[in-house]
Design a protein around this motif. Structure first.
Motif, short mmCIF file in Angstrom:
data_model
loop_
_atom_site.label_atom_id
_atom_site.label_comp_id
_atom_site.label_asym_id
_atom_site.label_seq_id
_atom_site.Cartn_x
_atom_site.Cartn_y
_atom_site.Cartn_z
N GLY A 57 0.62 -1.22 -0.07
CA GLY A 57 -0.04 -0.11 0.05
C GLY A 57 0.56 1.35 -0.23
O GLY A 57 0.52 2.24 -0.72
N GLN A 58 2.11 1.43 0.79
CA GLN A 58 2.59 2.55 0.68
C GLN A 58 3.24 3.05 -0.50
O GLN A 58 3.37 4.25 -1.02
N GLU A 59 3.67 1.89 -1.56
CA GLU A 59 3.92 2.08 -2.75
C GLU A 59 3.02 2.84 -3.66
O GLU A 59 3.39 3.72 -4.36
N VAL A 60 1.67 2.45 -3.21
CA VAL A 60 0.68 3.03 -3.98
C VAL A 60 0.46 4.44 -3.68
O VAL A 60 -0.03 5.37 -4.49
N ILE A 61 0.57 4.45 -2.37
CA ILE A 61 0.19 5.94 -1.77
C ILE A 61 1.29 6.87 -2.39
O ILE A 61 0.80 8.15 -2.73
N ASP A 62 2.60 6.57 -2.24
CA ASP A 62 3.60 7.22 -2.73
C ASP A 62 3.36 7.73 -4.57
O ASP A 62 3.74 8.79 -4.85
#
Length: 463
Positions: A57-62
Protein backbone atom coordinates in the motif's frame (compact mmCIF):
# COMPACT_ATOMS: atom_id res chain seq x y z
CA UNK A 1 -21.29 14.11 -9.22
CA UNK A 2 -21.86 15.23 -5.64
CA UNK A 3 -24.13 12.30 -4.78
CA UNK A 4 -21.72 9.65 -6.05
CA UNK A 5 -18.53 8.39 -4.40
CA UNK A 6 -16.23 5.60 -5.53
CA UNK A 7 -14.34 2.69 -4.03
CA UNK A 8 -11.40 1.21 -5.91
CA UNK A 9 -10.45 -2.26 -4.68
CA UNK A 10 -6.67 -2.49 -5.01
CA UNK A 11 -5.52 -4.49 -1.99
CA UNK A 12 -4.79 -7.81 -3.70
CA UNK A 13 -1.29 -9.19 -3.31
CA UNK A 14 -0.82 -9.78 -7.03
CA UNK A 15 1.32 -12.85 -6.41
CA UNK A 16 0.90 -14.14 -9.98
CA UNK A 17 2.70 -11.06 -11.28
CA UNK A 18 5.85 -12.42 -9.58
CA UNK A 19 7.13 -8.93 -8.91
CA UNK A 20 8.53 -6.86 -6.06
CA UNK A 21 6.48 -3.96 -7.46
CA UNK A 22 2.81 -3.56 -6.57
CA UNK A 23 0.53 -4.84 -9.32
CA UNK A 24 -1.25 -1.50 -9.29
CA UNK A 25 1.97 0.24 -10.37
CA UNK A 26 2.81 -1.93 -13.37
CA UNK A 27 2.65 0.32 -16.43
CA UNK A 28 0.48 0.08 -19.51
CA UNK A 29 1.44 2.51 -22.28
CA UNK A 30 3.24 4.85 -19.94
CA UNK A 31 0.82 4.95 -17.00
CA UNK A 32 0.46 2.73 -13.91
CA UNK A 33 -2.42 0.27 -14.01
CA UNK A 34 -4.37 1.94 -11.20
CA UNK A 35 -4.40 5.28 -13.00
CA UNK A 36 -6.80 3.98 -15.65
CA UNK A 37 -9.85 3.31 -13.43
CA UNK A 38 -9.03 6.49 -11.49
CA UNK A 39 -9.05 8.49 -14.74
CA UNK A 40 -12.35 6.94 -15.76
CA UNK A 41 -13.85 8.05 -12.45
CA UNK A 42 -12.33 11.51 -12.84
CA UNK A 43 -14.06 11.88 -16.23
CA UNK A 44 -17.35 11.34 -14.41
CA UNK A 45 -16.37 14.14 -11.99
CA UNK A 46 -16.65 11.86 -8.97
CA UNK A 47 -14.99 13.94 -6.30
CA UNK A 48 -14.49 11.34 -3.55
CA UNK A 49 -12.51 8.24 -4.44
CA UNK A 50 -11.27 5.75 -1.85
CA UNK A 51 -8.55 3.31 -2.87
CA UNK A 52 -8.35 0.18 -0.73
CA UNK A 53 -4.71 -0.87 -0.36
CA UNK A 54 -2.95 -3.88 1.12
CA UNK A 55 0.56 -5.24 1.58
CA UNK A 56 2.20 -2.90 -0.98
CA UNK A 57 0.00 0.00 0.00
CA UNK A 58 2.70 2.52 0.78
CA UNK A 59 4.07 2.20 -2.75
CA UNK A 60 0.61 2.97 -4.09
CA UNK A 61 0.19 5.95 -1.77
CA UNK A 62 3.55 7.33 -2.86
CA UNK A 63 2.67 6.82 -6.52
CA UNK A 64 -0.67 8.63 -6.29
CA UNK A 65 -0.11 11.15 -3.50
CA UNK A 66 -0.67 14.09 -5.86
CA UNK A 67 -4.11 12.94 -7.04
CA UNK A 68 -6.77 15.30 -5.69
CA UNK A 69 -9.92 13.76 -4.26
CA UNK A 70 -8.27 10.37 -3.67
CA UNK A 71 -7.91 8.92 -0.18
CA UNK A 72 -6.66 5.52 0.96
CA UNK A 73 -8.02 2.84 3.26
CA UNK A 74 -5.90 -0.06 4.50
CA UNK A 75 -7.02 -3.68 4.37
CA UNK A 76 -4.37 -5.17 6.61
CA UNK A 77 -5.64 -8.75 6.28
CA UNK A 78 -6.98 -10.32 3.09
CA UNK A 79 -10.47 -11.30 4.26
CA UNK A 80 -12.32 -10.80 0.97
CA UNK A 81 -13.96 -8.10 -1.10
CA UNK A 82 -16.71 -7.37 1.43
CA UNK A 83 -14.06 -6.71 4.07
CA UNK A 84 -12.26 -4.43 1.60
CA UNK A 85 -15.48 -2.47 1.06
CA UNK A 86 -15.95 -2.19 4.83
CA UNK A 87 -12.46 -0.68 5.11
CA UNK A 88 -13.33 1.84 2.39
CA UNK A 89 -16.49 2.85 4.23
CA UNK A 90 -14.35 4.14 7.11
CA UNK A 91 -13.36 6.96 4.73
CA UNK A 92 -17.00 7.58 3.76
CA UNK A 93 -18.70 7.64 7.15
CA UNK A 94 -20.53 10.89 6.38
CA UNK A 95 -21.56 9.90 2.86
CA UNK A 96 -25.10 9.00 1.84
CA UNK A 97 -25.68 8.42 -1.84
CA UNK A 98 -24.50 6.06 -4.55
CA UNK A 99 -21.18 4.26 -4.23
CA UNK A 100 -19.54 3.10 -7.43
CA UNK A 101 -17.29 0.10 -6.72
CA UNK A 102 -14.59 -0.75 -9.28
CA UNK A 103 -11.50 -2.92 -9.34
CA UNK A 104 -8.05 -1.40 -9.60
CA UNK A 105 -6.85 -3.92 -12.19
CA UNK A 106 -9.29 -3.18 -15.04
CA UNK A 107 -7.38 -0.65 -17.18
CA UNK A 108 -9.66 -1.05 -20.22
CA UNK A 109 -12.81 0.09 -18.39
CA UNK A 110 -14.33 3.16 -20.06
CA UNK A 111 -15.91 6.13 -18.29
CA UNK A 112 -18.83 5.84 -20.72
CA UNK A 113 -19.59 2.34 -19.46
CA UNK A 114 -19.58 3.48 -15.83
CA UNK A 115 -21.87 6.37 -16.77
CA UNK A 116 -24.29 3.94 -18.41
CA UNK A 117 -24.27 1.77 -15.28
CA UNK A 118 -25.00 4.80 -13.10
CA UNK A 119 -27.90 5.86 -15.34
CA UNK A 120 -29.45 2.39 -15.20
CA UNK A 121 -29.04 2.34 -11.42
CA UNK A 122 -30.83 5.67 -11.06
CA UNK A 123 -33.55 5.03 -13.62
CA UNK A 124 -34.51 1.67 -12.10
CA UNK A 125 -34.20 2.96 -8.50
CA UNK A 126 -32.13 -0.12 -7.67
CA UNK A 127 -30.15 -0.58 -4.46
CA UNK A 128 -27.56 -2.73 -6.26
CA UNK A 129 -26.59 -2.64 -9.94
CA UNK A 130 -24.07 -5.10 -11.34
CA UNK A 131 -21.93 -4.65 -14.45
CA UNK A 132 -21.93 -8.02 -16.16
CA UNK A 133 -20.77 -9.60 -19.40
CA UNK A 134 -21.79 -12.57 -21.52
CA UNK A 135 -18.83 -14.83 -22.32
CA UNK A 136 -18.64 -18.17 -24.12
CA UNK A 137 -16.63 -19.50 -21.17
CA UNK A 138 -17.04 -17.86 -17.77
CA UNK A 139 -13.83 -19.39 -16.42
CA UNK A 140 -13.07 -18.23 -12.87
CA UNK A 141 -15.59 -15.39 -12.89
CA UNK A 142 -18.63 -15.45 -10.64
CA UNK A 143 -21.94 -16.29 -12.35
CA UNK A 144 -25.16 -14.28 -12.25
CA UNK A 145 -28.14 -16.42 -11.19
CA UNK A 146 -31.49 -15.20 -12.49
CA UNK A 147 -35.02 -16.29 -11.55
CA UNK A 148 -37.67 -17.41 -14.03
CA UNK A 149 -38.61 -13.78 -14.69
CA UNK A 150 -35.02 -12.87 -15.61
CA UNK A 151 -34.40 -10.95 -12.39
CA UNK A 152 -31.00 -11.17 -10.70
CA UNK A 153 -31.31 -12.98 -7.39
CA UNK A 154 -27.72 -13.82 -6.48
CA UNK A 155 -24.13 -14.16 -7.66
CA UNK A 156 -22.26 -17.40 -7.09
CA UNK A 157 -18.47 -17.52 -7.17
CA UNK A 158 -16.97 -20.11 -9.50
CA UNK A 159 -15.43 -22.09 -6.64
CA UNK A 160 -18.83 -22.38 -4.96
CA UNK A 161 -20.87 -22.96 -8.12
CA UNK A 162 -22.58 -26.22 -9.06
CA UNK A 163 -21.88 -27.81 -12.45
CA UNK A 164 -25.17 -26.38 -13.72
CA UNK A 165 -24.30 -22.87 -12.49
CA UNK A 166 -20.88 -23.08 -14.13
CA UNK A 167 -22.65 -23.45 -17.47
CA UNK A 168 -24.07 -19.91 -17.07
CA UNK A 169 -22.50 -17.51 -19.57
CA UNK A 170 -23.36 -14.24 -17.81
CA UNK A 171 -20.51 -13.35 -15.46
CA UNK A 172 -19.84 -10.78 -12.77
CA UNK A 173 -17.28 -8.06 -13.49
CA UNK A 174 -16.82 -7.05 -9.85
CA UNK A 175 -18.07 -3.54 -10.69
CA UNK A 176 -21.20 -2.25 -8.93
CA UNK A 177 -23.39 0.71 -8.08
CA UNK A 178 -24.72 0.43 -4.52
CA UNK A 179 -26.73 2.69 -2.29
CA UNK A 180 -24.44 3.61 0.61
CA UNK A 181 -26.98 3.02 3.38
CA UNK A 182 -27.85 -0.44 2.02
CA UNK A 183 -24.17 -1.31 1.64
CA UNK A 184 -23.52 -0.59 5.32
CA UNK A 185 -26.46 -2.79 6.30
CA UNK A 186 -25.48 -5.62 3.94
CA UNK A 187 -21.85 -5.71 5.03
CA UNK A 188 -22.97 -6.23 8.61
CA UNK A 189 -24.92 -9.33 7.53
CA UNK A 190 -22.39 -10.99 5.20
CA UNK A 191 -20.63 -14.10 6.52
CA UNK A 192 -17.72 -16.22 5.31
CA UNK A 193 -19.29 -19.66 4.91
CA UNK A 194 -17.87 -20.42 1.47
CA UNK A 195 -15.06 -22.31 -0.29
CA UNK A 196 -12.47 -19.63 0.40
CA UNK A 197 -13.57 -18.65 3.90
CA UNK A 198 -13.77 -15.01 2.80
CA UNK A 199 -16.37 -12.26 3.02
CA UNK A 200 -17.79 -11.94 -0.50
CA UNK A 201 -19.10 -8.59 -1.62
CA UNK A 202 -21.26 -10.47 -4.12
CA UNK A 203 -23.41 -11.72 -1.22
CA UNK A 204 -25.00 -8.26 -1.04
CA UNK A 205 -26.98 -9.18 -4.18
CA UNK A 206 -28.76 -12.05 -2.40
CA UNK A 207 -29.26 -9.81 0.67
CA UNK A 208 -31.02 -7.21 -1.49
CA UNK A 209 -33.08 -9.72 -3.47
CA UNK A 210 -34.27 -11.64 -0.43
CA UNK A 211 -35.41 -8.43 1.25
CA UNK A 212 -37.44 -7.40 -1.79
CA UNK A 213 -35.15 -4.60 -2.92
CA UNK A 214 -34.47 -3.84 -6.56
CA UNK A 215 -31.36 -5.46 -8.09
CA UNK A 216 -30.42 -4.97 -11.75
CA UNK A 217 -27.57 -5.87 -14.07
CA UNK A 218 -26.10 -4.32 -17.21
CA UNK A 219 -24.21 -6.34 -19.80
CA UNK A 220 -21.13 -4.50 -21.02
CA UNK A 221 -21.00 -4.14 -24.81
CA UNK A 222 -17.28 -4.99 -25.01
CA UNK A 223 -16.24 -7.72 -22.54
CA UNK A 224 -12.58 -6.67 -22.93
CA UNK A 225 -13.39 -3.64 -20.77
CA UNK A 226 -13.74 -5.77 -17.66
CA UNK A 227 -10.59 -7.83 -18.24
CA UNK A 228 -8.74 -8.14 -14.95
CA UNK A 229 -4.94 -8.28 -14.83
CA UNK A 230 -3.42 -11.03 -12.71
CA UNK A 231 -0.21 -12.00 -14.51
CA UNK A 232 2.30 -10.71 -17.05
CA UNK A 233 0.58 -12.33 -20.02
CA UNK A 234 -2.72 -10.65 -19.17
CA UNK A 235 -0.85 -7.37 -18.70
CA UNK A 236 0.61 -7.66 -22.21
CA UNK A 237 -2.76 -8.59 -23.70
CA UNK A 238 -4.45 -5.61 -22.08
CA UNK A 239 -1.69 -3.29 -23.25
CA UNK A 240 -2.10 -4.50 -26.83
CA UNK A 241 -5.86 -3.93 -26.71
CA UNK A 242 -5.32 -0.48 -25.24
CA UNK A 243 -2.79 0.31 -27.97
CA UNK A 244 -5.30 -0.61 -30.67
CA UNK A 245 -7.92 1.61 -29.04
CA UNK A 246 -5.53 4.58 -28.92
CA UNK A 247 -4.38 4.17 -32.53
CA UNK A 248 -7.97 4.01 -33.76
CA UNK A 249 -8.78 7.14 -31.78
CA UNK A 250 -6.06 9.11 -33.58
CA UNK A 251 -6.89 7.63 -36.97
CA UNK A 252 -10.47 8.83 -36.45
CA UNK A 253 -9.07 12.29 -35.63
CA UNK A 254 -7.30 12.60 -38.99
CA UNK A 255 -3.87 11.08 -38.30
CA UNK A 256 -2.31 8.71 -40.84
CA UNK A 257 -0.62 5.73 -39.19
CA UNK A 258 1.19 3.43 -41.58
CA UNK A 259 1.45 -0.21 -40.47
CA UNK A 260 -0.38 0.70 -37.23
CA UNK A 261 0.34 -2.60 -35.50
CA UNK A 262 4.02 -1.55 -35.48
CA UNK A 263 3.39 1.88 -33.93
CA UNK A 264 3.24 2.58 -30.18
CA UNK A 265 1.33 5.64 -28.95
CA UNK A 266 1.11 6.06 -25.19
CA UNK A 267 -2.01 7.25 -23.40
CA UNK A 268 -1.14 10.92 -22.81
CA UNK A 269 0.21 11.65 -26.31
CA UNK A 270 -1.58 14.29 -28.42
CA UNK A 271 -1.37 14.39 -32.23
CA UNK A 272 -2.54 17.06 -34.67
CA UNK A 273 -4.58 16.47 -37.79
CA UNK A 274 -2.85 15.48 -41.06
CA UNK A 275 0.22 14.18 -39.28
CA UNK A 276 1.76 11.03 -40.78
CA UNK A 277 3.40 8.39 -38.60
CA UNK A 278 5.54 5.69 -40.19
CA UNK A 279 6.07 2.15 -38.93
CA UNK A 280 8.22 1.45 -35.88
CA UNK A 281 7.54 4.85 -34.27
CA UNK A 282 7.18 5.14 -30.48
CA UNK A 283 5.43 8.21 -29.05
CA UNK A 284 5.79 8.30 -25.27
CA UNK A 285 4.88 10.29 -22.17
CA UNK A 286 3.18 13.64 -22.70
CA UNK A 287 4.43 14.14 -26.25
CA UNK A 288 2.46 16.76 -28.21
CA UNK A 289 2.63 16.74 -32.00
CA UNK A 290 1.24 19.59 -34.08
CA UNK A 291 -0.72 19.46 -37.31
CA UNK A 292 0.81 18.32 -40.59
CA UNK A 293 3.91 16.76 -39.05
CA UNK A 294 5.85 13.79 -40.38
CA UNK A 295 7.39 11.20 -38.03
CA UNK A 296 9.75 8.87 -39.87
CA UNK A 297 10.30 5.17 -39.40
CA UNK A 298 11.82 4.06 -36.11
CA UNK A 299 11.71 7.48 -34.44
CA UNK A 300 11.30 7.62 -30.64
CA UNK A 301 9.76 10.71 -29.02
CA UNK A 302 9.56 11.02 -25.21
CA UNK A 303 7.84 14.05 -23.64
CA UNK A 304 8.45 16.18 -26.72
CA UNK A 305 6.60 19.19 -28.12
CA UNK A 306 6.49 19.54 -31.91
CA UNK A 307 4.99 22.58 -33.62
CA UNK A 308 3.11 22.36 -36.89
CA UNK A 309 4.72 20.86 -39.99
CA UNK A 310 7.79 19.53 -38.19
CA UNK A 311 9.63 16.69 -39.92
CA UNK A 312 11.32 14.04 -37.79
CA UNK A 313 13.26 11.78 -40.13
CA UNK A 314 13.92 8.06 -39.53
CA UNK A 315 15.58 6.66 -36.42
CA UNK A 316 15.86 9.94 -34.55
CA UNK A 317 15.49 10.04 -30.76
CA UNK A 318 13.95 13.11 -29.10
CA UNK A 319 13.65 13.44 -25.29
CA UNK A 320 12.14 16.33 -23.31
CA UNK A 321 12.72 18.69 -26.21
CA UNK A 322 10.79 21.46 -27.98
CA UNK A 323 10.80 21.76 -31.78
CA UNK A 324 9.01 24.75 -33.26
CA UNK A 325 7.08 24.91 -36.54
CA UNK A 326 8.66 23.93 -39.87
CA UNK A 327 11.85 22.60 -38.29
CA UNK A 328 13.48 19.32 -39.28
CA UNK A 329 15.29 16.69 -37.24
CA UNK A 330 17.26 13.71 -38.50
CA UNK A 331 17.75 11.14 -39.78
CA UNK A 332 19.64 9.48 -36.90
CA UNK A 333 19.63 12.66 -34.79
CA UNK A 334 19.41 12.85 -30.99
CA UNK A 335 17.73 15.71 -29.15
CA UNK A 336 18.45 15.27 -25.45
CA UNK A 337 16.61 16.99 -22.59
CA UNK A 338 16.58 20.78 -22.68
CA UNK A 339 16.91 21.06 -26.47
CA UNK A 340 14.97 23.86 -28.18
CA UNK A 341 14.79 24.19 -31.95
CA UNK A 342 13.30 27.44 -33.21
CA UNK A 343 11.25 27.76 -36.39
CA UNK A 344 12.78 26.34 -39.58
CA UNK A 345 15.89 25.11 -37.77
CA UNK A 346 17.50 21.93 -39.02
CA UNK A 347 19.36 19.24 -37.12
CA UNK A 348 20.70 16.61 -39.49
CA UNK A 349 22.08 13.11 -39.45
CA UNK A 350 24.21 12.00 -36.50
CA UNK A 351 23.88 15.35 -34.73
CA UNK A 352 23.38 15.39 -30.96
CA UNK A 353 21.91 18.39 -29.14
CA UNK A 354 21.71 18.76 -25.36
CA UNK A 355 20.52 21.76 -23.28
CA UNK A 356 20.92 23.97 -26.32
CA UNK A 357 18.80 26.46 -28.21
CA UNK A 358 19.09 26.44 -32.00
CA UNK A 359 17.85 29.71 -33.49
CA UNK A 360 15.44 30.42 -36.34
CA UNK A 361 16.64 28.92 -39.60
CA UNK A 362 19.94 27.72 -38.16
CA UNK A 363 21.43 24.44 -39.36
CA UNK A 364 23.69 21.71 -38.06
CA UNK A 365 23.39 19.15 -40.81
CA UNK A 366 26.06 16.54 -40.11
CA UNK A 367 28.00 14.72 -37.40
CA UNK A 368 28.10 17.38 -34.67
CA UNK A 369 27.64 17.74 -30.91
CA UNK A 370 25.98 20.90 -29.59
CA UNK A 371 25.68 20.86 -25.83
CA UNK A 372 25.07 23.65 -23.29
CA UNK A 373 24.90 26.20 -26.08
CA UNK A 374 22.87 29.09 -27.43
CA UNK A 375 22.93 29.30 -31.21
CA UNK A 376 21.44 32.41 -32.79
CA UNK A 377 19.37 32.83 -35.95
CA UNK A 378 20.68 32.00 -39.41
CA UNK A 379 23.76 30.15 -38.17
CA UNK A 380 25.43 27.42 -40.25
CA UNK A 381 27.34 24.80 -38.26
CA UNK A 382 29.63 22.64 -40.38
CA UNK A 383 30.12 18.90 -40.14
CA UNK A 384 32.09 17.60 -37.19
CA UNK A 385 31.61 20.68 -34.98
CA UNK A 386 31.82 20.16 -31.23
CA UNK A 387 31.00 22.40 -28.28
CA UNK A 388 33.50 21.31 -25.62
CA UNK A 389 31.26 22.03 -22.64
CA UNK A 390 32.87 20.00 -19.83
CA UNK A 391 36.24 20.76 -18.27
CA UNK A 392 36.25 17.69 -16.04
CA UNK A 393 34.58 19.53 -13.16
CA UNK A 394 31.84 21.83 -14.48
CA UNK A 395 29.72 22.42 -17.57
CA UNK A 396 30.12 25.71 -19.44
CA UNK A 397 28.09 27.40 -22.21
CA UNK A 398 28.95 28.29 -25.75
CA UNK A 399 27.15 31.28 -27.28
CA UNK A 400 27.08 31.60 -31.07
CA UNK A 401 25.32 34.78 -32.19
CA UNK A 402 23.21 35.44 -35.31
CA UNK A 403 24.60 34.89 -38.77
CA UNK A 404 27.77 33.02 -37.79
CA UNK A 405 29.28 30.54 -40.26
CA UNK A 406 31.16 27.68 -38.63
CA UNK A 407 33.49 25.65 -40.83
CA UNK A 408 33.73 21.89 -40.56
CA UNK A 409 35.65 20.14 -37.78
CA UNK A 410 35.62 23.13 -35.43
CA UNK A 411 35.73 22.96 -31.65
CA UNK A 412 34.48 25.57 -29.19
CA UNK A 413 36.10 25.28 -25.77
CA UNK A 414 33.51 26.76 -23.42
CA UNK A 415 32.93 29.23 -21.96
CA UNK A 416 33.21 31.14 -25.22
CA UNK A 417 31.14 33.64 -27.27
CA UNK A 418 31.20 34.04 -31.05
CA UNK A 419 29.95 37.46 -32.20
CA UNK A 420 27.40 38.16 -34.94
CA UNK A 421 28.32 37.37 -38.53
CA UNK A 422 31.70 35.93 -37.54
CA UNK A 423 33.32 33.27 -39.72
CA UNK A 424 35.07 30.32 -38.07
CA UNK A 425 37.56 28.62 -40.37
CA UNK A 426 37.37 24.88 -40.80
CA UNK A 427 39.43 22.89 -38.34
CA UNK A 428 39.64 25.69 -35.76
CA UNK A 429 39.78 25.22 -32.02
CA UNK A 430 38.27 28.38 -30.53
CA UNK A 431 39.22 29.10 -26.92
CA UNK A 432 38.62 32.88 -26.73
CA UNK A 433 35.70 35.16 -27.53
CA UNK A 434 35.42 36.25 -31.16
CA UNK A 435 34.15 39.78 -31.99
CA UNK A 436 31.37 40.51 -34.49
CA UNK A 437 32.08 40.14 -38.20
CA UNK A 438 35.55 38.69 -37.58
CA UNK A 439 37.29 35.70 -39.12
CA UNK A 440 38.91 33.26 -36.73
CA UNK A 441 41.23 30.39 -37.59
CA UNK A 442 43.49 28.42 -35.32
CA UNK A 443 44.72 25.49 -37.34
CA UNK A 444 48.47 25.02 -37.92
CA UNK A 445 50.06 26.32 -41.12
CA UNK A 446 49.97 23.92 -44.05
CA UNK A 447 53.40 22.68 -45.20
CA UNK A 448 53.96 20.98 -48.58
CA UNK A 449 56.97 18.74 -49.38
CA UNK A 450 57.01 18.21 -53.17
CA UNK A 451 58.04 14.83 -54.52
CA UNK A 452 57.74 13.02 -51.22
CA UNK A 453 54.31 11.43 -51.67
CA UNK A 454 53.30 7.80 -51.93
CA UNK A 455 54.95 7.20 -55.27
CA UNK A 456 58.28 8.33 -53.82
CA UNK A 457 57.82 6.10 -50.78
CA UNK A 458 56.96 3.12 -52.92
CA UNK A 459 60.03 3.63 -55.06
CA UNK A 460 62.21 4.00 -51.97
CA UNK A 461 60.83 0.75 -50.59
CA UNK A 462 61.99 -1.17 -53.70
CA UNK A 463 65.61 -0.03 -53.37
Amino acid sequence: MDQVAAMILAAGKGTRMKSAVSKMLHPLLGLPMLSYPLRALRKLEIGRQVVVIGSSGQEVIDGFSDWSGVSFAWQREQKGTADAAAMALTELEDFSGIILIVCGDVPLLRAETLHELLLRHKQTQAVVSVLSAVLPDGGSYGRLVLDSAGELIRIVEARDASPVELEVCRINSGIYCVEADFLRQALAEIGCDNAQGEYYLTDMVAEASQSGRKVVFLDVADPDEIMGINDREQLSNAEMLLAVRIRRQWQSAGVTIRFPEQVTIETDVSIGMDTTIEKGVSLKGKTVIGAGCYIGEGAILQDVYLGDRVRVLPYSVLEHAVVEADAQVGPFAHLRPGSLLREKAKIGNFVEVKKAEIGIGSKASHLSYIGDATVGNGVNIGAGTITCNYDGFKKHRTIIEDGVFVGSDSQFVAPVRIGKNALVGAGSTVTKNVPENAVVTSRSRQTIYPGRGMAARTAAGKD
